[in-house]
Scaffold this active site. Sequence first.
Site, short mmCIF file in Angstrom:
data_model
loop_
_atom_site.label_atom_id
_atom_site.label_comp_id
_atom_site.label_asym_id
_atom_site.label_seq_id
_atom_site.Cartn_x
_atom_site.Cartn_y
_atom_site.Cartn_z
N LYS A 4 -97.46 37.84 37.55
CA LYS A 4 -96.04 37.74 37.16
C LYS A 4 -95.76 38.69 35.98
O LYS A 4 -94.71 39.31 35.91
CB LYS A 4 -95.67 36.30 36.79
CG LYS A 4 -95.69 35.31 37.94
CD LYS A 4 -94.62 35.55 39.00
CE LYS A 4 -93.22 35.30 38.53
NZ LYS A 4 -92.24 35.41 39.65
N THR B 293 -98.20 39.74 46.89
CA THR B 293 -96.81 39.25 46.90
C THR B 293 -96.14 39.48 45.55
O THR B 293 -95.03 40.03 45.49
CB THR B 293 -96.78 37.75 47.27
OG1 THR B 293 -97.09 37.65 48.67
CG2 THR B 293 -95.41 37.14 47.03
N TYR C 252 -102.40 34.25 38.44
CA TYR C 252 -100.96 34.02 38.67
C TYR C 252 -100.13 34.63 37.54
O TYR C 252 -99.23 35.43 37.78
CB TYR C 252 -100.67 32.52 38.79
CG TYR C 252 -99.19 32.18 38.66
CD1 TYR C 252 -98.26 32.61 39.60
CD2 TYR C 252 -98.71 31.45 37.56
CE1 TYR C 252 -96.90 32.32 39.48
CE2 TYR C 252 -97.35 31.16 37.43
CZ TYR C 252 -96.45 31.60 38.38
OH TYR C 252 -95.11 31.32 38.25
N THR D 105 -91.79 33.46 34.54
CA THR D 105 -92.36 32.24 33.99
C THR D 105 -92.76 32.42 32.53
O THR D 105 -93.06 33.54 32.10
CB THR D 105 -93.61 31.86 34.82
OG1 THR D 105 -94.39 30.91 34.10
CG2 THR D 105 -94.52 33.05 35.08
N ASP D 106 -92.81 31.31 31.80
CA ASP D 106 -93.29 31.37 30.41
C ASP D 106 -94.80 31.64 30.36
O ASP D 106 -95.33 31.99 29.30
CB ASP D 106 -92.96 30.07 29.66
CG ASP D 106 -93.60 28.82 30.25
OD1 ASP D 106 -94.22 28.90 31.34
OD2 ASP D 106 -93.47 27.74 29.64
N GLU D 107 -95.49 31.51 31.51
CA GLU D 107 -96.95 31.65 31.50
C GLU D 107 -97.39 33.07 31.18
O GLU D 107 -98.53 33.31 30.82
CB GLU D 107 -97.54 31.16 32.83
CG GLU D 107 -97.12 29.73 33.11
CD GLU D 107 -97.85 29.03 34.24
OE1 GLU D 107 -98.98 29.43 34.55
OE2 GLU D 107 -97.29 28.07 34.79
P1 NAD Z 1 -92.65 27.99 45.56
O1 NAD Z 1 -94.10 28.28 45.75
O2 NAD Z 1 -92.14 26.60 45.75
O3 NAD Z 1 -91.79 28.92 46.54
C1 NAD Z 1 -92.09 30.27 46.75
C2 NAD Z 1 -91.30 30.75 47.97
O4 NAD Z 1 -91.60 32.14 48.16
C3 NAD Z 1 -91.67 30.03 49.27
O5 NAD Z 1 -90.50 29.69 49.99
C4 NAD Z 1 -92.49 31.06 50.03
O6 NAD Z 1 -92.39 30.93 51.45
C5 NAD Z 1 -91.87 32.36 49.54
N1 NAD Z 1 -92.79 33.50 49.65
C6 NAD Z 1 -94.09 33.55 49.22
N2 NAD Z 1 -94.61 34.75 49.51
C7 NAD Z 1 -93.63 35.48 50.11
C8 NAD Z 1 -93.57 36.80 50.62
N3 NAD Z 1 -94.63 37.61 50.60
N4 NAD Z 1 -92.40 37.23 51.15
C9 NAD Z 1 -91.31 36.42 51.19
N5 NAD Z 1 -91.32 35.15 50.74
C10 NAD Z 1 -92.48 34.69 50.20
O7 NAD Z 1 -92.29 28.55 44.12
P2 NAD Z 1 -91.29 27.97 43.01
O8 NAD Z 1 -92.00 26.97 42.21
O9 NAD Z 1 -90.01 27.65 43.66
O10 NAD Z 1 -91.12 29.28 42.11
C11 NAD Z 1 -90.12 30.25 42.43
C12 NAD Z 1 -90.17 31.36 41.41
O11 NAD Z 1 -89.92 30.84 40.11
C13 NAD Z 1 -91.52 32.08 41.35
O12 NAD Z 1 -91.28 33.45 41.18
C14 NAD Z 1 -92.19 31.48 40.12
O13 NAD Z 1 -93.05 32.41 39.52
C15 NAD Z 1 -90.99 31.21 39.24
N6 NAD Z 1 -91.14 30.09 38.29
C16 NAD Z 1 -91.55 28.86 38.73
C17 NAD Z 1 -91.65 27.81 37.82
C18 NAD Z 1 -92.06 26.42 38.27
O14 NAD Z 1 -92.25 25.54 37.42
N7 NAD Z 1 -92.18 26.14 39.55
C19 NAD Z 1 -91.34 28.01 36.47
C20 NAD Z 1 -90.92 29.28 36.05
C21 NAD Z 1 -90.82 30.32 36.99
P1 TYD Z 2 -99.13 22.70 37.54
O1 TYD Z 2 -98.13 21.73 38.08
O2 TYD Z 2 -100.12 23.30 38.48
O3 TYD Z 2 -98.31 23.83 36.77
P2 TYD Z 2 -98.89 25.04 35.80
O4 TYD Z 2 -100.34 25.15 35.95
O5 TYD Z 2 -98.17 26.21 36.36
O6 TYD Z 2 -98.46 24.66 34.41
O7 TYD Z 2 -99.94 21.97 36.39
C1 TYD Z 2 -99.30 21.40 35.27
C2 TYD Z 2 -100.37 20.90 34.33
O8 TYD Z 2 -101.07 19.83 34.97
C3 TYD Z 2 -101.43 21.95 34.02
O9 TYD Z 2 -101.86 21.75 32.67
C4 TYD Z 2 -102.57 21.62 34.97
C5 TYD Z 2 -102.48 20.12 35.12
N1 TYD Z 2 -102.87 19.55 36.44
C6 TYD Z 2 -103.71 18.44 36.47
O10 TYD Z 2 -104.14 17.91 35.44
N2 TYD Z 2 -104.03 17.92 37.70
C7 TYD Z 2 -103.58 18.47 38.88
O11 TYD Z 2 -103.92 17.97 39.97
C8 TYD Z 2 -102.71 19.60 38.80
C9 TYD Z 2 -102.18 20.24 40.06
C10 TYD Z 2 -102.37 20.11 37.56
#
Ligand code: NAD
Ligand code: TYD
Length: 358
Positions: A168, A105, A164, A139-141
């Site tokens: 990205k 994906t 992951y 993402t910042d990751e």
């Molecule tokens: P999420 O997992 O909540 O949502 C992802 C969406 O993508 C879902 O609706 C899923 O159905 C869709 N999807 C997955 N695979 C697909 C495919 N093959 N084709 C079409 N649709 C597909 O994710 P999120 O947390 O909303 O993150 C959205 C974006 O922002 C991602 O690209 C993530 O890397 C980026 N991002 C997220 C965070 C965060 O803290 N959540 C921070 C920085 C960047």
């Molecule tokens: P997460 O929400 O999975 O975001 P990311 O790994 O993308 O930063 O996790 C945030 C932080 O919390 C990360 O340091 C992992 C930790 N974590 C826990 O300690 N327990 C949990 O159950 C989860 C899901 C995450």
Amino acid sequence: MNSPAGNIMVTGGAGFIGSHVVRLFVNKYPQYRIVNFDKLTYAGNLTNLSDIEKKQNYVFVKGDITDKNQIHEVFQNYNIDAVIHLAAESHVDRSISSPMDFVMTNIVGTVHLLNAARTFWATPEKREGMRHLFYQISTDEVYGSLGENGLFSEESPYDPHSPYSASKASADHLVRAYHDTYGLPIVISNCSNNYGPFHFPEKLIPLAIMNIRDNKPVPVYGKGENIRDWLFVKDHTKAIDLIFHNALPGKTYNIGGNNEWKNIDLIHLLCKIMDRKLNRTDGTSARLISFVKDRPGHDKRYAIDSSLLQKDLGWEPEVKMEDGLEQTVDWYLSNPEWIQTVTSGSYKTYYEQQYLHR
Ligand code: NAD
Ligand code: TYD
């Protein structure tokens, strides 16, 4: 199939951040048609968008970004002018158990989208006031892990550690390569950890809220000393709106909350809020904290320098952590049916899969 001022394809619009982006754009820009293209994986839910699903300028298309024919059909049928690309596998823990889903994906799917944009935008026809743009939400990751000091800037080298973040990072490199090689107009933003309503309850904050509500253990990885820079999701979507409309092609912006929290401190704050909301005696929820085996390759600290975005486009985070968490907790407590819907079926959190149901 023509709309007056632009057709924007939002991928992953049924997910957490995507649904906030779709809602903002559909409500704020009636002159755009927003085409939400989403596979509806476990993380995507159309209930996230029930308030706007009947709007004239909104269309949902169920589809998979790893299927190039489906993408071409959408570009063709809706005459796509711009893409805001959020579709992704987004959970680090799942990337450790199923890396190939992330490769497919996040990398292959992104390249299919880039190819479609390149093909369809080769002809110069554009709607008035609309420019072609491929906006990669990242993402910042991708920058890896910080020590005690320092911040990630747009110049920080990529150094991803999880499948992951590596997926990205690969996608970001390909997006830049399509700009440098083919002149595709792109922008990228790299944001820190988001929180807020509609966050799938496998991520730390919604998982903790759900477990505290249900009197279940709150799993904290390792000693809870890892640090994340948290941003309320609506501050992120405001930045996306600004960048989409104003950034120069080829630009990258970092987005962050200037809001670092150790996981364990964040969970204690959440426990306090939950005690108050649920009329429990102070300290009740904190007794649910359960230190568990650490995530392999767990990045120690993320923190973002977003001064370029502030300087160039005047963005600033507005929501303070205490207020944002309060709003988030209120939303989860008043939407139990949403939690029920999205976690129904055979769904289990990563922690439950790994450690509780062997
Ligand atoms: P999420 O997992 O909540 O949502 C992802 C969406 O993508 C879902 O609706 C899923 O159905 C869709 N999807 C997955 N695979 C697909 C495919 N093959 N084709 C079409 N649709 C597909 O994710 P999120 O947390 O909303 O993150 C959205 C974006 O922002 C991602 O690209 C993530 O890397 C980026 N991002 C997220 C965070 C965060 O803290 N959540 C921070 C920085 C960047
Ligand atoms: P997460 O929400 O999975 O975001 P990311 O790994 O993308 O930063 O996790 C945030 C932080 O919390 C990360 O340091 C992992 C930790 N974590 C826990 O300690 N327990 C949990 O159950 C989860 C899901 C995450």
